[in-house]
Design a protein around this motif. Sequence first.
Motif, PDB file in Angstrom:
ATOM      1  N   PRO A 117     -76.192 -74.355  33.021  1.00  8.11           N
ATOM      2  CA  PRO A 117     -77.456 -73.646  32.778  1.00  8.11           C
ATOM      3  C   PRO A 117     -78.638 -74.521  33.176  1.00  8.11           C
ATOM      4  CG  PRO A 117     -76.542 -74.426  30.714  1.00  8.11           C
ATOM      5  CD  PRO A 117     -75.494 -74.662  31.774  1.00  8.11           C
ATOM      6  N   GLY A 118     -79.640 -73.905  33.790  1.00 10.63           N
ATOM      7  CA  GLY A 118     -80.809 -74.649  34.248  1.00 10.63           C
ATOM      8  C   GLY A 118     -80.523 -75.560  35.419  1.00 10.63           C
ATOM      9  N   GLY A 119     -79.297 -75.501  35.953  1.00 10.18           N
ATOM     10  CA  GLY A 119     -78.911 -76.363  37.067  1.00 10.18           C
ATOM     11  C   GLY A 119     -78.477 -77.753  36.616  1.00 10.18           C
ATOM     12  N   TYR A 120     -78.290 -77.959  35.319  1.00 10.95           N
ATOM     13  CA  TYR A 120     -77.931 -79.274  34.793  1.00 10.95           C
ATOM     14  C   TYR A 120     -76.421 -79.406  34.627  1.00 10.95           C
ATOM     15  CZ  TYR A 120     -82.873 -79.491  33.669  1.00 10.95           C
ATOM     16  OH  TYR A 120     -84.236 -79.478  33.746  1.00 10.95           O
ATOM     17  N   LYS A 121     -75.924 -80.608  34.900  1.00 13.64           N
ATOM     18  CA  LYS A 121     -74.509 -80.902  34.688  1.00 13.64           C
ATOM     19  C   LYS A 121     -74.369 -81.560  33.318  1.00 13.64           C
ATOM     20  CE  LYS A 121     -70.629 -83.571  36.383  1.00 13.64           C
ATOM     21  NZ  LYS A 121     -70.163 -84.543  37.371  1.00 13.64           N
ATOM     22  N   PHE A 122     -73.382 -81.124  32.565  1.00 12.24           N
ATOM     23  CA  PHE A 122     -73.152 -81.648  31.230  1.00 12.24           C
ATOM     24  C   PHE A 122     -71.761 -82.256  31.144  1.00 12.24           C
ATOM     25  CE2 PHE A 122     -76.347 -78.412  30.792  1.00 12.24           C
ATOM     26  CZ  PHE A 122     -77.272 -79.005  29.952  1.00 12.24           C
ATOM     27  N   GLY A 181     -74.445 -68.281  15.140  1.00 11.93           N
ATOM     28  CA  GLY A 181     -75.307 -67.112  14.963  1.00 11.93           C
ATOM     29  C   GLY A 181     -76.194 -66.793  16.142  1.00 11.93           C
ATOM     30  N   ASN A 182     -76.459 -67.780  16.999  1.00  6.33           N
ATOM     31  CA  ASN A 182     -77.395 -67.575  18.103  1.00  6.33           C
ATOM     32  C   ASN A 182     -77.035 -68.497  19.268  1.00  6.33           C
ATOM     33  OD1 ASN A 182     -79.538 -66.976  19.751  1.00  6.33           O
ATOM     34  ND2 ASN A 182     -81.115 -67.710  18.365  1.00  6.33           N
ATOM     35  N   LEU A 183     -75.921 -68.240  19.895  1.00  6.13           N
ATOM     36  CA  LEU A 183     -75.453 -69.080  21.003  1.00  6.13           C
ATOM     37  C   LEU A 183     -76.478 -69.138  22.136  1.00  6.13           C
ATOM     38  CD1 LEU A 183     -73.259 -70.808  22.293  1.00  6.13           C
ATOM     39  CD2 LEU A 183     -72.187 -68.698  23.121  1.00  6.13           C
ATOM     40  N   GLU A 184     -77.054 -68.001  22.482  1.00  2.42           N
ATOM     41  CA  GLU A 184     -78.049 -67.970  23.568  1.00  2.42           C
ATOM     42  C   GLU A 184     -79.261 -68.838  23.233  1.00  2.42           C
ATOM     43  OE1 GLU A 184     -78.907 -63.854  24.199  1.00  2.42           O
ATOM     44  OE2 GLU A 184     -76.903 -63.431  24.961  1.00  2.42           O
ATOM     45  N   GLY A 185     -79.687 -68.810  21.974  1.00  2.00           N
ATOM     46  CA  GLY A 185     -80.804 -69.636  21.542  1.00  2.00           C
ATOM     47  C   GLY A 185     -80.470 -71.120  21.603  1.00  2.00           C
ATOM     48  N   ALA A 186     -79.229 -71.468  21.258  1.00  2.00           N
ATOM     49  CA  ALA A 186     -78.795 -72.863  21.324  1.00  2.00           C
ATOM     50  C   ALA A 186     -78.795 -73.359  22.769  1.00  2.00           C
ATOM     51  CB  ALA A 186     -77.414 -73.018  20.697  1.00  2.00           C
ATOM     52  N   ILE A 187     -78.294 -72.542  23.681  1.00  6.09           N
ATOM     53  CA  ILE A 187     -78.270 -72.922  25.102  1.00  6.09           C
ATOM     54  C   ILE A 187     -79.701 -73.049  25.626  1.00  6.09           C
ATOM     55  CG2 ILE A 187     -77.587 -72.190  27.427  1.00  6.09           C
ATOM     56  CD1 ILE A 187     -75.264 -73.230  25.642  1.00  6.09           C
ATOM     57  N   ALA A 188     -80.569 -72.129  25.234  1.00  9.93           N
ATOM     58  CA  ALA A 188     -81.978 -72.200  25.660  1.00  9.93           C
ATOM     59  C   ALA A 188     -82.631 -73.486  25.146  1.00  9.93           C
ATOM     60  CB  ALA A 188     -82.740 -70.973  25.160  1.00  9.93           C
ATOM     61  N   ALA A 189     -82.322 -73.893  23.924  1.00 12.53           N
ATOM     62  CA  ALA A 189     -82.876 -75.129  23.371  1.00 12.53           C
ATOM     63  C   ALA A 189     -82.383 -76.346  24.150  1.00 12.53           C
ATOM     64  CB  ALA A 189     -82.509 -75.260  21.895  1.00 12.53           C
ATOM     65  N   ILE A 190     -81.129 -76.331  24.549  1.00 14.25           N
ATOM     66  CA  ILE A 190     -80.566 -77.437  25.328  1.00 14.25           C
ATOM     67  C   ILE A 190     -81.245 -77.533  26.687  1.00 14.25           C
ATOM     68  CG2 ILE A 190     -78.475 -78.231  26.501  1.00 14.25           C
ATOM     69  CD1 ILE A 190     -76.911 -77.041  24.058  1.00 14.25           C
ATOM     70  N   VAL A 191     -81.382 -76.403  27.367  1.00 10.37           N
ATOM     71  CA  VAL A 191     -82.039 -76.398  28.680  1.00 10.37           C
ATOM     72  C   VAL A 191     -83.487 -76.845  28.542  1.00 10.37           C
ATOM     73  CG1 VAL A 191     -82.804 -74.922  30.593  1.00 10.37           C
ATOM     74  CG2 VAL A 191     -80.480 -74.693  29.685  1.00 10.37           C
ATOM     75  N   ALA A 232     -84.733 -78.865  26.281  1.00  6.98           N
ATOM     76  CA  ALA A 232     -84.744 -80.309  26.046  1.00  6.98           C
ATOM     77  C   ALA A 232     -84.543 -81.073  27.356  1.00  6.98           C
ATOM     78  CB  ALA A 232     -83.666 -80.689  25.034  1.00  6.98           C
ATOM     79  N   CYS A 233     -83.682 -80.561  28.221  1.00  5.05           N
ATOM     80  CA  CYS A 233     -83.464 -81.201  29.524  1.00  5.05           C
ATOM     81  C   CYS A 233     -84.694 -81.052  30.414  1.00  5.05           C
ATOM     82  CB  CYS A 233     -82.235 -80.615  30.212  1.00  5.05           C
ATOM     83  SG  CYS A 233     -80.680 -81.029  29.394  1.00  5.05           S
ATOM     84  N   ASP A 234     -85.305 -79.867  30.388  1.00  5.12           N
ATOM     85  CA  ASP A 234     -86.513 -79.634  31.191  1.00  5.12           C
ATOM     86  C   ASP A 234     -87.646 -80.577  30.788  1.00  5.12           C
ATOM     87  OD1 ASP A 234     -85.364 -77.575  32.662  1.00  5.12           O
ATOM     88  OD2 ASP A 234     -86.254 -75.978  31.439  1.00  5.12           O
ATOM     89  N   ALA A 235     -87.710 -80.924  29.503  1.00  3.75           N
ATOM     90  CA  ALA A 235     -88.806 -81.745  28.982  1.00  3.75           C
ATOM     91  C   ALA A 235     -88.688 -83.214  29.385  1.00  3.75           C
ATOM     92  CB  ALA A 235     -88.851 -81.636  27.460  1.00  3.75           C
ATOM     93  N   ARG A 236     -87.536 -83.624  29.867  1.00  5.69           N
ATOM     94  CA  ARG A 236     -87.325 -85.029  30.230  1.00  5.69           C
ATOM     95  C   ARG A 236     -87.395 -85.197  31.741  1.00  5.69           C
ATOM     96  NH1 ARG A 236     -86.150 -89.081  26.555  1.00  5.69           N
ATOM     97  NH2 ARG A 236     -84.560 -89.805  27.960  1.00  5.69           N
ATOM     98  N   SER A 237     -87.917 -86.320  32.182  1.00  3.10           N
ATOM     99  CA  SER A 237     -87.972 -86.628  33.611  1.00  3.10           C
ATOM    100  C   SER A 237     -86.575 -86.957  34.107  1.00  3.10           C
ATOM    101  CB  SER A 237     -88.882 -87.823  33.871  1.00  3.10           C
ATOM    102  OG  SER A 237     -90.194 -87.522  33.498  1.00  3.10           O
ATOM    103  N   PRO A 238     -86.275 -86.602  35.357  1.00  8.39           N
ATOM    104  CA  PRO A 238     -84.950 -86.925  35.882  1.00  8.39           C
ATOM    105  C   PRO A 238     -84.777 -88.433  36.013  1.00  8.39           C
ATOM    106  CG  PRO A 238     -86.316 -85.980  37.603  1.00  8.39           C
ATOM    107  CD  PRO A 238     -87.091 -85.891  36.322  1.00  8.39           C
ATOM    108  N   LEU A 239     -83.546 -88.877  35.866  1.00  5.57           N
ATOM    109  CA  LEU A 239     -83.233 -90.292  35.999  1.00  5.57           C
ATOM    110  C   LEU A 239     -83.451 -90.745  37.437  1.00  5.57           C
ATOM    111  CD1 LEU A 239     -82.252 -92.417  34.051  1.00  5.57           C
ATOM    112  CD2 LEU A 239     -79.914 -91.912  34.747  1.00  5.57           C
TER     113      LEU A 239
END
Length: 134
Positions: free
Chosen positions: A34-39, A101-111, A113-120
Amino acid sequence: MLSASANAFRIAKRERRSGNLPEVLIWRELRKRPGGYKFRRQHPLGDVVLDFTCLERRVAIEIDGIAHERGDRPERDVRRDAWLDVRDFAVLRIPARYVLGNLEGAIAAIVSACDARSPLHHPSGGPLPRSGEA
């Protein structure tokens, strides 16, 4: 450089096989990038094992069940988060009941959090200059 202890590798391998329901549900979605990020799942780092991580953005995702609210776990989690902070990792803690209870909300929060950080590593604008070029 990021390294891990032999014990952390053993724990990570064992945890990848077990997996509780909230982690299984999150991993099913994170594998889709999601969001193009590798986990990574159950990633060993030092003496700890992260539930999930996006190394590109240095985000550690921890799915906290009820055990994290009992005994010395809250203090251990604070120490662990501080240890990760020194290594420039942002920690996102998501309650397991929220995932259920809210899988979509959890995934959105993860994306988010990743968006808020600068790439390495910043992508280059093209090929490297040849020898003698500016």
